[in-house]
Design a protein around this motif. Sequence first.
Motif, mmCIF file in Angstrom:
data_model
loop_
_atom_site.group_PDB
_atom_site.id
_atom_site.type_symbol
_atom_site.label_atom_id
_atom_site.label_comp_id
_atom_site.label_asym_id
_atom_site.label_seq_id
_atom_site.Cartn_x
_atom_site.Cartn_y
_atom_site.Cartn_z
ATOM 1 N N PHE A 77 57.439 16.200 -27.090
ATOM 2 C CA PHE A 77 57.964 14.845 -27.254
ATOM 3 C C PHE A 77 59.452 14.793 -27.618
ATOM 4 N N GLY A 78 60.004 15.929 -28.070
ATOM 5 C CA GLY A 78 61.440 15.976 -28.318
ATOM 6 C C GLY A 78 61.939 14.779 -29.104
ATOM 7 N N ASP A 79 62.940 14.085 -28.541
ATOM 8 C CA ASP A 79 63.532 12.916 -29.198
ATOM 9 C C ASP A 79 62.853 11.610 -28.801
ATOM 10 N N THR A 80 61.798 11.689 -28.002
ATOM 11 C CA THR A 80 61.127 10.447 -27.568
ATOM 12 C C THR A 80 60.267 9.862 -28.676
ATOM 13 N N LEU A 81 59.938 10.649 -29.686
ATOM 14 C CA LEU A 81 59.215 10.152 -30.850
ATOM 15 C C LEU A 81 60.066 10.369 -32.096
ATOM 16 N N THR A 82 59.917 9.492 -33.062
ATOM 17 C CA THR A 82 60.602 9.678 -34.342
ATOM 18 C C THR A 82 59.900 10.779 -35.144
ATOM 19 N N GLU A 83 60.560 11.243 -36.213
ATOM 20 C CA GLU A 83 59.939 12.235 -37.084
ATOM 21 C C GLU A 83 58.653 11.697 -37.700
ATOM 22 N N GLN A 84 58.664 10.415 -38.040
ATOM 23 C CA GLN A 84 57.459 9.791 -38.602
ATOM 24 C C GLN A 84 56.334 9.804 -37.584
ATOM 25 N N GLU A 85 56.634 9.466 -36.331
ATOM 26 C CA GLU A 85 55.608 9.422 -35.286
ATOM 27 C C GLU A 85 55.060 10.820 -35.003
ATOM 28 N N LYS A 86 55.942 11.813 -34.999
ATOM 29 C CA LYS A 86 55.470 13.187 -34.770
ATOM 30 C C LYS A 86 54.645 13.675 -35.957
ATOM 31 N N GLY A 87 55.038 13.289 -37.159
ATOM 32 C CA GLY A 87 54.246 13.643 -38.339
ATOM 33 C C GLY A 87 52.876 13.006 -38.310
ATOM 34 N N ASP A 88 52.823 11.724 -37.901
ATOM 35 C CA ASP A 88 51.538 11.032 -37.791
ATOM 36 C C ASP A 88 50.624 11.718 -36.775
ATOM 37 N N LEU A 89 51.197 12.135 -35.650
ATOM 38 C CA LEU A 89 50.406 12.798 -34.620
ATOM 39 C C LEU A 89 49.871 14.130 -35.120
ATOM 40 N N CYS A 90 50.726 14.897 -35.785
ATOM 41 C CA CYS A 90 50.280 16.197 -36.309
ATOM 42 C C CYS A 90 49.165 16.018 -37.335
ATOM 43 N N THR A 91 49.332 15.068 -38.229
ATOM 44 C CA THR A 91 48.301 14.841 -39.250
ATOM 45 C C THR A 91 46.993 14.394 -38.616
ATOM 46 N N LEU A 92 47.087 13.617 -37.549
ATOM 47 C CA LEU A 92 45.878 13.205 -36.828
ATOM 48 C C LEU A 92 45.178 14.417 -36.228
ATOM 49 N N ILE A 93 45.942 15.395 -35.749
ATOM 50 C CA ILE A 93 45.348 16.623 -35.202
ATOM 51 C C ILE A 93 44.713 17.442 -36.318
ATOM 52 N N TYR A 94 45.392 17.548 -37.463
ATOM 53 C CA TYR A 94 44.874 18.367 -38.566
ATOM 54 C C TYR A 94 43.600 17.767 -39.181
ATOM 55 N N TYR A 95 43.651 16.455 -39.461
ATOM 56 C CA TYR A 95 42.556 15.783 -40.180
ATOM 57 C C TYR A 95 42.204 14.483 -39.447
ATOM 58 N N PRO A 96 41.582 14.555 -38.277
ATOM 59 C CA PRO A 96 41.400 13.346 -37.462
ATOM 60 C C PRO A 96 40.576 12.254 -38.133
ATOM 61 N N ARG A 97 39.419 12.581 -38.698
ATOM 62 C CA ARG A 97 38.572 11.537 -39.286
ATOM 63 C C ARG A 97 39.246 10.905 -40.508
ATOM 64 N N GLU A 98 39.853 11.741 -41.343
ATOM 65 C CA GLU A 98 40.500 11.214 -42.538
ATOM 66 C C GLU A 98 41.698 10.332 -42.170
ATOM 67 N N LYS A 99 42.460 10.743 -41.150
ATOM 68 C CA LYS A 99 43.625 9.961 -40.738
ATOM 69 C C LYS A 99 43.192 8.621 -40.138
ATOM 70 N N ILE A 100 42.154 8.633 -39.324
ATOM 71 C CA ILE A 100 41.653 7.386 -38.732
ATOM 72 C C ILE A 100 41.170 6.436 -39.819
ATOM 73 N N GLU A 101 40.480 6.977 -40.817
ATOM 74 C CA GLU A 101 39.996 6.143 -41.920
ATOM 75 C C GLU A 101 41.162 5.513 -42.679
ATOM 76 N N LEU A 102 42.234 6.271 -42.850
ATOM 77 C CA LEU A 102 43.415 5.758 -43.538
ATOM 78 C C LEU A 102 44.064 4.637 -42.718
ATOM 79 N N VAL A 103 44.180 4.847 -41.413
ATOM 80 C CA VAL A 103 44.751 3.829 -40.532
ATOM 81 C C VAL A 103 43.874 2.583 -40.525
ATOM 82 N N ARG A 104 42.566 2.803 -40.502
ATOM 83 C CA ARG A 104 41.627 1.679 -40.487
ATOM 84 C C ARG A 104 41.720 0.866 -41.782
ATOM 85 N N SER A 105 41.822 1.574 -42.913
ATOM 86 C CA SER A 105 41.898 0.858 -44.196
ATOM 87 C C SER A 105 43.178 0.051 -44.317
ATOM 88 N N ALA A 106 44.243 0.480 -43.582
ATOM 89 C CA ALA A 106 45.503 -0.271 -43.575
ATOM 90 C C ALA A 106 45.520 -1.326 -42.474
#
Length: 638
Positions: A77-106
Amino acid sequence: MVPNDYSEQTLKYLTLLSEQFCDQRAVFSEIINLQAILNLPKGTEHFMSDLHGEYEAFLHILNNCSGVIREHVDEDFGDTLTEQEKGDLCTLIYYPREKIELVRSARLDSPTWYKTMLDRLITVARRLSSRYTRSKVRKAIPHDFAYIIDELLHTHPDENNYRVRYHERIIDSILETDSTEDFICSLAELIKVLAVDHIHLVGDIFDRGGGAAKIMDRLLRCTHQRTDIQWGNHDVLWMGAAAGVPACIITVLRNNLRYENYEILENDYGISLRQLVSFAESTYTDGECINPLLKAINVLLFKLEGQIILRHPEFDMEDRLLLDKIDLDAGTVTIDGTSYDLVTRDFPTLDPAHPFELTDAEQRIVDKLVYEFTNADHLQRHIEFLYRHGSVYLVRNGNLLFHGCVPMNADGTFASVNCLGTWRAGRAYLDFCDDVARRAWRTRDADAMDWMWYLWVGHRSPMSGRVVKTFERSYIEDKAAWEEPMDPYFTLTREAPACDAIMREFGLVPGCGHIINGHTPVKTIQGESPLRAEGRLVVIDGGFCQAYHPKTGIAGYTLIASSRGVRLKAHEAFRSVEEALTRNADIQSETTFIDVAKRRVMVSDTDTGREIREQINDLRQLLEAYRTGIIPERHARH
């Protein structure tokens, strides 16, 4: 009559092979497939050591593949995503269910968010899958969504964009059927599996931290990644305990009670300490710097160790016979001519005339604990995994992996050790250690069982490599008595000649690979380097164990060997899964390139490539046998 060109054994082997590849067409297809594999980039190898029960840190390192996932996200993704967006994607890969639950609660889990994340996950998975055959990728895909993921991974634009629209329709259907969360979890798991092809654990999964059982459970579930383990001293200790070696069992209890890890014994493995605790409280005095339970365990341990040492004078460990050197009236112990004050005089079960004999009550406790350990099903499954996937050392892709050392003399020669009547040194000695450990598990042979204790703590053990001063550290305040001399290996291998001699001993070419060790924490905070002898030896114990962090200054080293070279990762401490989820707080890692490949390393350059070429040669022989009629074709039934 067997033709001259084929031995009887070869003909039997080819006949067995023909059951798998029943005609010429099947042989052709497999040869073509294997030739194609040879021309793919080698899979990534991930080296870790000295996990010491730190489950959360291990799981995060396993999930982020020591930063490999983030590297691929940056490339995709290079510069097409921000650091925040790339961090969000990585965390979703590491902990998918927990990340989805966090997004859902927000309340951010909109259809647009899900579709965006699915597209990004598919992009990463597609890049990673390009390094493998389609057959291997299919085997790695979680079963529930195998067909759909396979289709999405191989969707490419065509003239009329039919395939792209087909891809989009699949994504829409996933969103419509309410299976998005499970599908994201399957994609995330696939990405982690494809990011690392082979996991090497260079010893010491157990002790100190309380999560060793969870680590073993996780490894049992890593069905799509090849995993090997080079046994460390703490691993063989637990292996001996599970086999029923009393001295190993008592040491396991002592180690875990000192680090307050009661849960692994009672909750994870169902081992009851009730009888031991009751005995300790009724027998030993409370109110001193050593509590009654640890007092009881210490005495049991030094009696049992003494019995082994007396049975095996070839271990050359008479200096560890110290119970008979205690003066109960004076409250002292004499070691090497020096008298030391003891921190306690509370030794109610010690008979000076027979210092290494257990009392009847102690024997009943030991017998009960042996039964508990040998009948703990969960523990037995874990130890069986260690034996099935483990060994004392491993030679792989030009590297030599072992946990501790190859015992050496001060002059740089390999130390000879009396191995049940035969003197062995170097590789032959490590081969013996591997064999005797398996004998202890398989046959419960008395000598092999005693060797399990020696492998844990012996002066010349390749897993230990030091004189362990447990007695002194338990009973003597003077820290001058605590010093534990190390095997000359640890000093000699800071220079190239010793490392080159070890590589040659194991059939490797010096300078063309690395010795990879764990065992000794690297005191980075004091300027110590994990690279020794101009990079010939790499120590990847930084240490994961939280107790070591103040001494080391970091939270562990890992090693990554990919088609582009070998790089060392130095990790900062892992905070928590919660911080990883809420702040994308990945483990920060500093990368040092050890070897940079002049060209991409392909499968053909690896040990796997050598094995594949051997398979191709076998298949060519089978093809010739079909063509000449020596073996009849058996066309597949349709």
